[in-house]
Design a protein around this motif. Structure first.
Motif, PDB file in Angstrom:
ATOM      1  N   LEU A  55      20.933  64.524  38.119  1.00  0.00           N
ATOM      2  CA  LEU A  55      20.323  64.004  37.183  1.00  0.00           C
ATOM      3  C   LEU A  55      19.427  64.801  36.334  1.00  0.00           C
ATOM      4  O   LEU A  55      18.930  63.806  35.276  1.00  0.00           O
ATOM      5  N   LYS A  58      20.913  63.079  32.907  1.00  0.00           N
ATOM      6  CA  LYS A  58      21.012  61.902  32.671  1.00  0.00           C
ATOM      7  C   LYS A  58      18.986  62.167  32.606  1.00  0.00           C
ATOM      8  O   LYS A  58      18.830  61.279  31.122  1.00  0.00           O
ATOM      9  N   LEU A  59      18.178  62.434  33.066  1.00  0.00           N
ATOM     10  CA  LEU A  59      17.143  62.868  32.423  1.00  0.00           C
ATOM     11  C   LEU A  59      17.188  63.213  30.541  1.00  0.00           C
ATOM     12  O   LEU A  59      16.652  62.892  30.111  1.00  0.00           O
ATOM     13  N   LEU A  62      17.681  60.046  28.920  1.00  0.00           N
ATOM     14  CA  LEU A  62      17.575  59.365  28.397  1.00  0.00           C
ATOM     15  C   LEU A  62      16.453  59.630  27.665  1.00  0.00           C
ATOM     16  O   LEU A  62      15.542  59.456  27.109  1.00  0.00           O
ATOM     17  N   ARG A  65      17.502  59.812  24.005  1.00  0.00           N
ATOM     18  CA  ARG A  65      17.554  57.654  24.245  1.00  0.00           C
ATOM     19  C   ARG A  65      16.006  57.634  23.619  1.00  0.00           C
ATOM     20  O   ARG A  65      15.138  56.280  22.662  1.00  0.00           O
ATOM     21  N   LEU A  66      14.973  58.348  24.189  1.00  0.00           N
ATOM     22  CA  LEU A  66      13.827  57.274  24.325  1.00  0.00           C
ATOM     23  C   LEU A  66      13.235  58.416  22.625  1.00  0.00           C
ATOM     24  O   LEU A  66      12.378  57.920  22.169  1.00  0.00           O
ATOM     25  N   LEU A  69      14.806  56.014  19.930  1.00  0.00           N
ATOM     26  CA  LEU A  69      14.046  54.680  20.469  1.00  0.00           C
ATOM     27  C   LEU A  69      12.294  55.175  19.100  1.00  0.00           C
ATOM     28  O   LEU A  69      11.762  54.128  18.664  1.00  0.00           O
TER      29      LEU A  69
ATOM     30  N   ASP B  91      17.521  60.641  45.918  1.00  0.00           N
ATOM     31  CA  ASP B  91      17.860  59.493  46.164  1.00  0.00           C
ATOM     32  C   ASP B  91      17.162  58.435  45.131  1.00  0.00           C
ATOM     33  O   ASP B  91      18.139  57.422  44.367  1.00  0.00           O
ATOM     34  N   LYS B  93      14.549  59.698  43.143  1.00  0.00           N
ATOM     35  CA  LYS B  93      14.596  59.701  41.271  1.00  0.00           C
ATOM     36  C   LYS B  93      15.922  59.018  41.066  1.00  0.00           C
ATOM     37  O   LYS B  93      15.712  59.041  39.942  1.00  0.00           O
ATOM     38  N   ALA B  94      17.232  59.971  41.031  1.00  0.00           N
ATOM     39  CA  ALA B  94      18.400  58.905  40.734  1.00  0.00           C
ATOM     40  C   ALA B  94      18.154  57.513  40.096  1.00  0.00           C
ATOM     41  O   ALA B  94      18.133  56.770  39.510  1.00  0.00           O
ATOM     42  N   ILE B  97      15.936  57.000  37.629  1.00  0.00           N
ATOM     43  CA  ILE B  97      16.377  57.149  36.357  1.00  0.00           C
ATOM     44  C   ILE B  97      17.849  55.447  35.762  1.00  0.00           C
ATOM     45  O   ILE B  97      17.369  55.345  34.902  1.00  0.00           O
ATOM     46  N   SER B  98      18.372  55.124  37.022  1.00  0.00           N
ATOM     47  CA  SER B  98      18.784  54.042  36.703  1.00  0.00           C
ATOM     48  C   SER B  98      17.687  53.447  36.270  1.00  0.00           C
ATOM     49  O   SER B  98      18.401  52.571  35.748  1.00  0.00           O
ATOM     50  N   THR B 100      14.954  53.264  34.374  1.00  0.00           N
ATOM     51  CA  THR B 100      14.943  53.465  33.298  1.00  0.00           C
ATOM     52  C   THR B 100      15.549  53.614  32.546  1.00  0.00           C
ATOM     53  O   THR B 100      15.367  53.104  31.045  1.00  0.00           O
ATOM     54  N   GLU B 101      17.128  53.649  32.388  1.00  0.00           N
ATOM     55  CA  GLU B 101      17.761  53.867  31.521  1.00  0.00           C
ATOM     56  C   GLU B 101      18.568  52.401  31.507  1.00  0.00           C
ATOM     57  O   GLU B 101      18.552  51.791  30.530  1.00  0.00           O
ATOM     58  N   ILE B 104      15.024  51.106  29.417  1.00  0.00           N
ATOM     59  CA  ILE B 104      15.714  51.337  27.740  1.00  0.00           C
ATOM     60  C   ILE B 104      16.848  50.516  27.269  1.00  0.00           C
ATOM     61  O   ILE B 104      16.863  50.722  26.326  1.00  0.00           O
ATOM     62  N   SER B 105      17.608  50.076  27.878  1.00  0.00           N
ATOM     63  CA  SER B 105      18.855  49.615  28.101  1.00  0.00           C
ATOM     64  C   SER B 105      18.098  48.360  26.877  1.00  0.00           C
ATOM     65  O   SER B 105      18.747  48.058  26.161  1.00  0.00           O
ATOM     66  N   ILE B 107      15.639  47.911  25.985  1.00  0.00           N
ATOM     67  CA  ILE B 107      14.040  48.301  24.607  1.00  0.00           C
ATOM     68  C   ILE B 107      15.359  48.672  23.464  1.00  0.00           C
ATOM     69  O   ILE B 107      15.446  47.797  22.424  1.00  0.00           O
ATOM     70  N   GLU B 108      16.787  48.846  23.750  1.00  0.00           N
ATOM     71  CA  GLU B 108      17.646  49.132  22.812  1.00  0.00           C
ATOM     72  C   GLU B 108      18.655  47.658  21.708  1.00  0.00           C
ATOM     73  O   GLU B 108      18.766  47.770  20.821  1.00  0.00           O
TER      74      GLU B 108
END
Lengths: 85, 321
Positions: A55, A58-59, A62, A65-66, A69, B91, B93-94, B97-98, B100-101, B104-105, B107-108
């Motif tokens: 985690l 990943k953070l 992120l 990437r933020l 952006l 789980d 949080k995971a 995060i997914s 959020t990814e 973000i994807s 937005i990109e």
């Protein structure tokens, strides 16, 4: 009389030894369950640490990437002529 | 504690309240698990004192066994609850995060699409600014002749092999004089001063002017579109010292007396001369083969016409043709 007293002592000793073995067995069961509980806690710690590390990674990704952006958006906002075409 | 006295109802619809409730329960479980250690230590001390002081040791031992079993079961329950909540929280949080990814994807992807659109629009704007010149393939410019392109740039044709502008100008002027002015034909028996040209000659030279447009188009695509290819004598003149002059036209001396008509007259004139030449060559092929020096003399006469316009030698050689 003496023979009867000897037999009683032997029986008492036997009962004591059996109780002692029962106590030892109970303690062994308790210690075994405590060890299993300890193993579970160790395994849970490792699993939780790995999940937290994933985690965290990943953070971090992120976050980068933020930031990228944000820079792109700030650059585009600084040049409004791009959107006036 | 009753259910109505709870600060957070179990049917909390708000996500913040639910998460707060779960976090409170998780913290309570951790506190209970932390207090379990002290309870076990205090129970051990109590049973130790009871076993040493009390006479009924068997009862103390049996009570200790029951308490130990219950304490282990309670500890396992607490650890199970805490670990489940920890796993559930990780789980969640995971998953967050997914999500959020994914956002973000998205937005990109949007930013990339915007950049591509901006690049495409910029390239299209730049391509609209550039005006590529378009010329008709019939336009054959002689060397040194310049014409204005669509973007205002001067364009010069350099495909012809007559490098000398003056030679070309003299040659074209002489041929034009012979064609359009229709000089009086001179027979072999007449003196050069008389101008009585037979009508067949004029018809021959005016063939291209009365030729339909369809034939003209056919001639433009023919391999003889460069009319001066056959004039080898003129070509050879380019190696003369006169050819060392620059091929670009001198701006101080105009190449045409009427500059307004320069762009229209120049491209069509070589084709006329070519037509005339082809027709004349077809008729006088044998004469040309028999007298190869006649063409040289004709060209010399044409070139010398610049000095004296009334040079009747030209007409004499034309009649000999």
């Amino acid at each position: 009389m003496a023979r009867a007293g000897g037999i009683t002592n032997a029986v008492n000793v036997g009962i004591a030894v059996q109780a002692d073995w029962e106590n030892r067995e109970f303690i062994s069961h308790i210690s075994l369950n405590v060890r299993r509980l300890f193993d579970f806690l160790v395994q849970f710690e490792a699993t939780t640490k790995s999940k937290l590390a994933a985690l965290n990674e990943k953070l971090d990704i992120l976050e980068r990437r933020l930031e990228l952006l944000e820079v792109q958006v700030s650059t585009a906002s600084a040049n409004p002529s791009l959107f006036n075409t | 504690m009753t259910a109505s006295s709870l600060p957070i109802s179990p049917e909390a619809s708000n996500y913040d309240e639910v998460s707060m409730q779960q976090s409170l329960m998780f913290s309570d479980s951790l506190k209970d698990l932390k207090n379990l250690r002290g309870q076990l230590y205090s129970a051990a001390e109590y049973f130790e004192l009871s076993y040493t002081n009390d006479d009924q040791k068997q009862i103390v031992v049996e009570t200790l066994k029951d308490y130990a079993v219950k304490a282990i079961v309670n500890t396992v329950d607490h650890l199970g609850s805490v670990t489940y909540k920890v796993n559930n929280l990780l789980d969640e949080k995971a998953d967050e995060i997914s999500r959020t990814e994914l956002r973000i994807s998205c937005i990109e992807q949007r930013i990339r699409t915007c950049l591509q659109y901006i690049d495409h629009e910029g390239s299209s704007q730049q391509s609209l600014i550039i005006n590529t010149p378009k010329f008709h393939k019939r336009y054959i410019l002689p060397v040194g002749e310049t014409m204005r392109g669509s973007d205002g740039t001067k364009l010069k044709y350099q495909g012809s092999f007559i490098d000398n502008v003056d030679d070309w100008y003299q040659f074209r002027k002489a041929v034009r004089a012979t064609i359009k002015e229709t000089p009086p034909p001179v027979s072999k028996g007449r003196p050069p001063g008389q101008s009585a040209r037979p009508p067949q000659r004029s018809a021959t030279f005016s063939f291209t002017s009365t030729m339909p447009k369809k034939d003209l188009d056919k001639r433009t695509v023919s391999p003889h579109r460069f009319p001066l290819l056959r004039s080898g004598s003129v070509t050879n003149r380019s190696v003369t010292p006169m050819a060392s002059r620059p091929t670009t036209p001198n701006t101080s001396r105009p190449t045409n007396p009427s500059p307004s008509l320069a762009g229209r007259r120049y491209p069509s004139e070589p084709k006329k001369s070519a037509s005339m030449r082809f027709h004349a060559e077809g008729e006088n092929a044998k004469d040309a083969e028999q007298n190869p020096s006649k063409s040289k003399r004709l060209l010399k006469a044409l070139l010398s016409r610049r000095k004296s316009r009334k040079d009747e030698t030209l007409y004499r050689y034309l009649d000999e043709y």
